[in-house]
Design a protein around this motif. Sequence first.
Motif, PDB file in Angstrom:
ATOM      1  N   PRO A 108       0.833  -1.207   0.000  1.00 18.60           N
ATOM      2  CA  PRO A 108       0.000   0.000   0.000  1.00 18.60           C
ATOM      3  C   PRO A 108       0.869   1.258   0.000  1.00 18.60           C
ATOM      4  CG  PRO A 108      -0.683  -1.535   1.738  1.00 18.60           C
ATOM      5  CD  PRO A 108       0.611  -2.047   1.187  1.00 18.60           C
ATOM      6  N   GLY A 109       0.522   2.207  -0.846  1.00 17.42           N
ATOM      7  CA  GLY A 109       1.328   3.427  -0.982  1.00 17.42           C
ATOM      8  C   GLY A 109       2.067   3.443  -2.314  1.00 17.42           C
ATOM      9  N   MET A 110       2.103   2.284  -2.993  1.00 17.02           N
ATOM     10  CA  MET A 110       2.779   2.252  -4.298  1.00 17.02           C
ATOM     11  C   MET A 110       2.076   3.189  -5.285  1.00 17.02           C
ATOM     12  SD  MET A 110       3.960  -1.675  -5.010  1.00 17.02           S
ATOM     13  CE  MET A 110       5.597  -2.245  -4.455  1.00 17.02           C
ATOM     14  N   ASN A 111       0.732   3.231  -5.236  1.00 16.21           N
ATOM     15  CA  ASN A 111       0.012   4.103  -6.183  1.00 16.21           C
ATOM     16  C   ASN A 111       0.283   5.584  -5.912  1.00 16.21           C
ATOM     17  OD1 ASN A 111      -1.211   2.228  -7.897  1.00 16.21           O
ATOM     18  ND2 ASN A 111      -2.794   1.804  -6.372  1.00 16.21           N
ATOM     19  N   ALA A 112       0.329   5.951  -4.627  1.00 15.96           N
ATOM     20  CA  ALA A 112       0.644   7.351  -4.296  1.00 15.96           C
ATOM     21  C   ALA A 112       2.029   7.701  -4.833  1.00 15.96           C
ATOM     22  CB  ALA A 112       0.588   7.537  -2.779  1.00 15.96           C
ATOM     23  N   THR A 134       7.927  -2.216   0.203  1.00 14.62           N
ATOM     24  CA  THR A 134       7.675  -3.580   0.681  1.00 14.62           C
ATOM     25  C   THR A 134       7.098  -3.502   2.087  1.00 14.62           C
ATOM     26  OG1 THR A 134       8.714  -5.637   1.466  1.00 14.62           O
ATOM     27  CG2 THR A 134      10.161  -3.741   1.294  1.00 14.62           C
ATOM     28  N   ILE A 135       6.112  -4.348   2.379  1.00 12.36           N
ATOM     29  CA  ILE A 135       5.535  -4.308   3.731  1.00 12.36           C
ATOM     30  C   ILE A 135       6.522  -4.863   4.757  1.00 12.36           C
ATOM     31  CG2 ILE A 135       3.141  -4.468   2.903  1.00 12.36           C
ATOM     32  CD1 ILE A 135       3.197  -7.418   3.977  1.00 12.36           C
ATOM     33  N   ASP A 136       7.576  -5.564   4.282  1.00 12.82           N
ATOM     34  CA  ASP A 136       8.480  -6.251   5.219  1.00 12.82           C
ATOM     35  C   ASP A 136       9.434  -5.317   5.974  1.00 12.82           C
ATOM     36  OD1 ASP A 136       7.301  -8.546   4.366  1.00 12.82           O
ATOM     37  OD2 ASP A 136       9.056  -9.394   3.380  1.00 12.82           O
ATOM     38  N   ASN A 137       9.621  -4.102   5.490  1.00 10.10           N
ATOM     39  CA  ASN A 137      10.559  -3.132   6.080  1.00 10.10           C
ATOM     40  C   ASN A 137      11.969  -3.710   6.230  1.00 10.10           C
ATOM     41  OD1 ASN A 137      10.982  -0.482   7.002  1.00 10.10           O
ATOM     42  ND2 ASN A 137      10.988  -1.145   9.129  1.00 10.10           N
ATOM     43  N   ASP A 138      12.410  -4.493   5.248  1.00 10.65           N
ATOM     44  CA  ASP A 138      13.681  -5.205   5.404  1.00 10.65           C
ATOM     45  C   ASP A 138      14.826  -4.608   4.583  1.00 10.65           C
ATOM     46  OD1 ASP A 138      12.618  -5.897   2.965  1.00 10.65           O
ATOM     47  OD2 ASP A 138      12.897  -8.049   3.191  1.00 10.65           O
ATOM     48  N   LEU A 139      14.758  -3.283   4.337  1.00 13.17           N
ATOM     49  CA  LEU A 139      15.829  -2.672   3.554  1.00 13.17           C
ATOM     50  C   LEU A 139      16.626  -1.665   4.379  1.00 13.17           C
ATOM     51  CD1 LEU A 139      14.076  -1.983   0.152  1.00 13.17           C
ATOM     52  CD2 LEU A 139      16.271  -3.122   0.406  1.00 13.17           C
ATOM     53  N   GLY A 175      18.688   1.800   4.670  1.00 11.80           N
ATOM     54  CA  GLY A 175      18.618   3.083   3.940  1.00 11.80           C
ATOM     55  C   GLY A 175      17.294   3.794   4.111  1.00 11.80           C
ATOM     56  N   SER A 176      16.303   3.144   4.731  1.00  9.25           N
ATOM     57  CA  SER A 176      15.041   3.819   5.014  1.00  9.25           C
ATOM     58  C   SER A 176      14.483   3.252   6.324  1.00  9.25           C
ATOM     59  CB  SER A 176      14.035   3.583   3.877  1.00  9.25           C
ATOM     60  OG  SER A 176      12.950   4.487   3.990  1.00  9.25           O
ATOM     61  N   ASP A 177      14.200   4.131   7.260  1.00  7.07           N
ATOM     62  CA  ASP A 177      13.669   3.652   8.546  1.00  7.07           C
ATOM     63  C   ASP A 177      12.349   2.919   8.317  1.00  7.07           C
ATOM     64  OD1 ASP A 177      15.782   5.018   9.591  1.00  7.07           O
ATOM     65  OD2 ASP A 177      14.618   6.761  10.256  1.00  7.07           O
ATOM     66  N   PHE A 178      11.576   3.432   7.370  1.00  3.74           N
ATOM     67  CA  PHE A 178      10.284   2.818   7.031  1.00  3.74           C
ATOM     68  C   PHE A 178      10.243   2.578   5.529  1.00  3.74           C
ATOM     69  CE2 PHE A 178       9.458   4.942  10.970  1.00  3.74           C
ATOM     70  CZ  PHE A 178       8.516   4.168  11.614  1.00  3.74           C
ATOM     71  N   THR A 179       9.743   1.421   5.120  1.00  5.81           N
ATOM     72  CA  THR A 179       9.508   1.198   3.695  1.00  5.81           C
ATOM     73  C   THR A 179       8.010   1.391   3.427  1.00  5.81           C
ATOM     74  OG1 THR A 179       9.236  -1.179   4.068  1.00  5.81           O
ATOM     75  CG2 THR A 179      11.438  -0.414   3.463  1.00  5.81           C
ATOM     76  N   LEU A 180       7.727   1.641   2.170  1.00  2.06           N
ATOM     77  CA  LEU A 180       6.347   1.914   1.757  1.00  2.06           C
ATOM     78  C   LEU A 180       5.446   0.697   1.987  1.00  2.06           C
ATOM     79  CD1 LEU A 180       5.286   4.431   0.449  1.00  2.06           C
ATOM     80  CD2 LEU A 180       5.918   3.503  -1.777  1.00  2.06           C
ATOM     81  N   GLY A 181       4.352   0.883   2.707  1.00  2.00           N
ATOM     82  CA  GLY A 181       3.391  -0.207   2.921  1.00  2.00           C
ATOM     83  C   GLY A 181       3.477  -0.815   4.308  1.00  2.00           C
ATOM     84  N   TYR A 182       4.613  -0.604   4.967  1.00  4.42           N
ATOM     85  CA  TYR A 182       4.848  -1.209   6.285  1.00  4.42           C
ATOM     86  C   TYR A 182       3.831  -0.675   7.304  1.00  4.42           C
ATOM     87  CZ  TYR A 182       7.718  -1.877  10.578  1.00  4.42           C
ATOM     88  OH  TYR A 182       8.187  -2.184  11.828  1.00  4.42           O
ATOM     89  N   ASP A 183       3.651   0.629   7.331  1.00  2.00           N
ATOM     90  CA  ASP A 183       2.741   1.227   8.320  1.00  2.00           C
ATOM     91  C   ASP A 183       1.300   0.735   8.105  1.00  2.00           C
ATOM     92  OD1 ASP A 183       2.125   3.346  10.412  1.00  2.00           O
ATOM     93  OD2 ASP A 183       0.853   4.016   8.764  1.00  2.00           O
ATOM     94  N   THR A 184       0.867   0.712   6.845  1.00  2.00           N
ATOM     95  CA  THR A 184      -0.508   0.256   6.568  1.00  2.00           C
ATOM     96  C   THR A 184      -0.675  -1.204   6.971  1.00  2.00           C
ATOM     97  OG1 THR A 184      -0.579   1.769   4.696  1.00  2.00           O
ATOM     98  CG2 THR A 184      -2.290   0.081   4.770  1.00  2.00           C
ATOM     99  N   SER A 203      -2.306   7.428   6.032  1.00  2.00           N
ATOM    100  CA  SER A 203      -1.804   8.761   5.657  1.00  2.00           C
ATOM    101  C   SER A 203      -0.279   8.728   5.613  1.00  2.00           C
ATOM    102  CB  SER A 203      -2.300   9.822   6.638  1.00  2.00           C
ATOM    103  OG  SER A 203      -1.739   9.600   7.918  1.00  2.00           O
ATOM    104  N   PHE A 204       0.317   7.983   6.546  1.00  2.00           N
ATOM    105  CA  PHE A 204       1.785   7.898   6.589  1.00  2.00           C
ATOM    106  C   PHE A 204       2.321   7.354   5.261  1.00  2.00           C
ATOM    107  CE2 PHE A 204       5.808   5.827   7.357  1.00  2.00           C
ATOM    108  CZ  PHE A 204       6.482   6.728   8.159  1.00  2.00           C
ATOM    109  N   ASP A 205       1.722   6.269   4.763  1.00  2.00           N
ATOM    110  CA  ASP A 205       2.230   5.680   3.516  1.00  2.00           C
ATOM    111  C   ASP A 205       1.921   6.533   2.287  1.00  2.00           C
ATOM    112  OD1 ASP A 205       3.731   3.459   4.266  1.00  2.00           O
ATOM    113  OD2 ASP A 205       1.937   2.290   4.694  1.00  2.00           O
TER     114      ASP A 205
END
Length: 328
Positions: A18-22, A130-135, A137-146, A266-268
Amino acid sequence: MKPNIKNIAVLTSGGDAPGMNACIRAVVRTGIYNGINMFGVLQGYQGLINNNIIPMDARSVSNIIHLGGTILKTARCLEFKTDEGMEIAYQNLKARDIDGLIVIGGDGTFTGARNFSNKYNIRVMGIPGTIDNDLYGSDFTLGYDTAINTVIEAIDKIRDTADSHDRLFFIEVMGRDSGCIALRSAVASGAEAVLLPERHTSIDELVSQLASGASTKKSSSIVIVSEGHKAGGAYDIAKQVKEQFNHYDTKVTILGHLQRGGSPSSFDRILGSRLGFAAVNEMLQGTSKAMVGLRGNEIKTTGIDEALSRHSFKLENDLLEMTKVLSI
Ligand SMILES: Nc1ncnc2c1ncn2[C@@H]1O[C@H](COP(=O)(O)OP(=O)(O)O)[C@@H](O)[C@H]1O
Ligand SMILES: O=P(O)(O)OC[C@H]1O[C@](O)(COP(=O)(O)O)[C@@H](O)[C@@H]1O
Ligand SMILES: [Mg+2]
């Protein structure tokens, strides 16, 4: 010196988030605002090979900011890992004079983009989706919060049943090798215990934690199991626990793919918009083979090589400690 970029393509790859479309909306509109011809590739790297590449204008991304999934579709594409597959993909981009490729996905997607750019004269920028937040370089990845919000909504409902019947629930959540969703969901839902791939928890330890809750009159318990946990999935673990501790009626729920869908938080939406905007601007400034990510509350750039080689431990220490302290 700024490169002379005229045409940029964007794709989504790996698991949808979620957030990929935004993010697609932000990429397309930032490019058009800067006078760039924008293209969308359908079905990730598979679309590059199948020549599924479409021009996009500002209206192609109308009314999508609130939608889950990805309007560009996604795929896991083995053919892109071969020299032949990459060559076809390159020829399809070259035929349209596309000089830049923005990829939204996880570590696999970034590996593909890095290898492609090492081989051919194509600029690439990665956006962590990715919802997994496994990267790194970013504290949060897109989709993780949702995904966490979706998980806790489900757990809240299960808790009603668990409490009404004095039950012990084992709830399995996603995260292929990452316990990020499990840990945050456990804290946010007030779970009694959490099993993470990054931490070893023995069945004995888990049983003693649950028994101690039962002895202080807990009427029900919820254990979150990350799908990547080494001791097995939720069914396996529930069986092993039941053999030693049969105080409650035991039930298992696997939340599965419902965790990947739904309208982004909203976060994503904001994160996707910031990352898409930054990725295009960085590319136009001449940055390539890099990813944009959120660090603190700022958007920062990290080299893809660095992002892929550094496997950061992303579980917050205070949350880890809290899961034991707050569940007594
Ligand atoms: N070593 C590689 N070389 C080329 N492409 C790759 C490589 N690893 C992954 N990819 C591409 O990236 C896609 C997405 O990777 P995957 O691991 O499934 O998801 P994610 O990007 O979410 O981690 C793969 O299906 C494949 O097309
Ligand atoms: O939908 P699929 O292909 O079964 O994949 C499931 C996997 O995708 C994920 O949801 C996300 O993983 P990626 O972001 O790396 O693609 C994992 O948590 C899960 O293990
Ligand atoms: Mg991955």
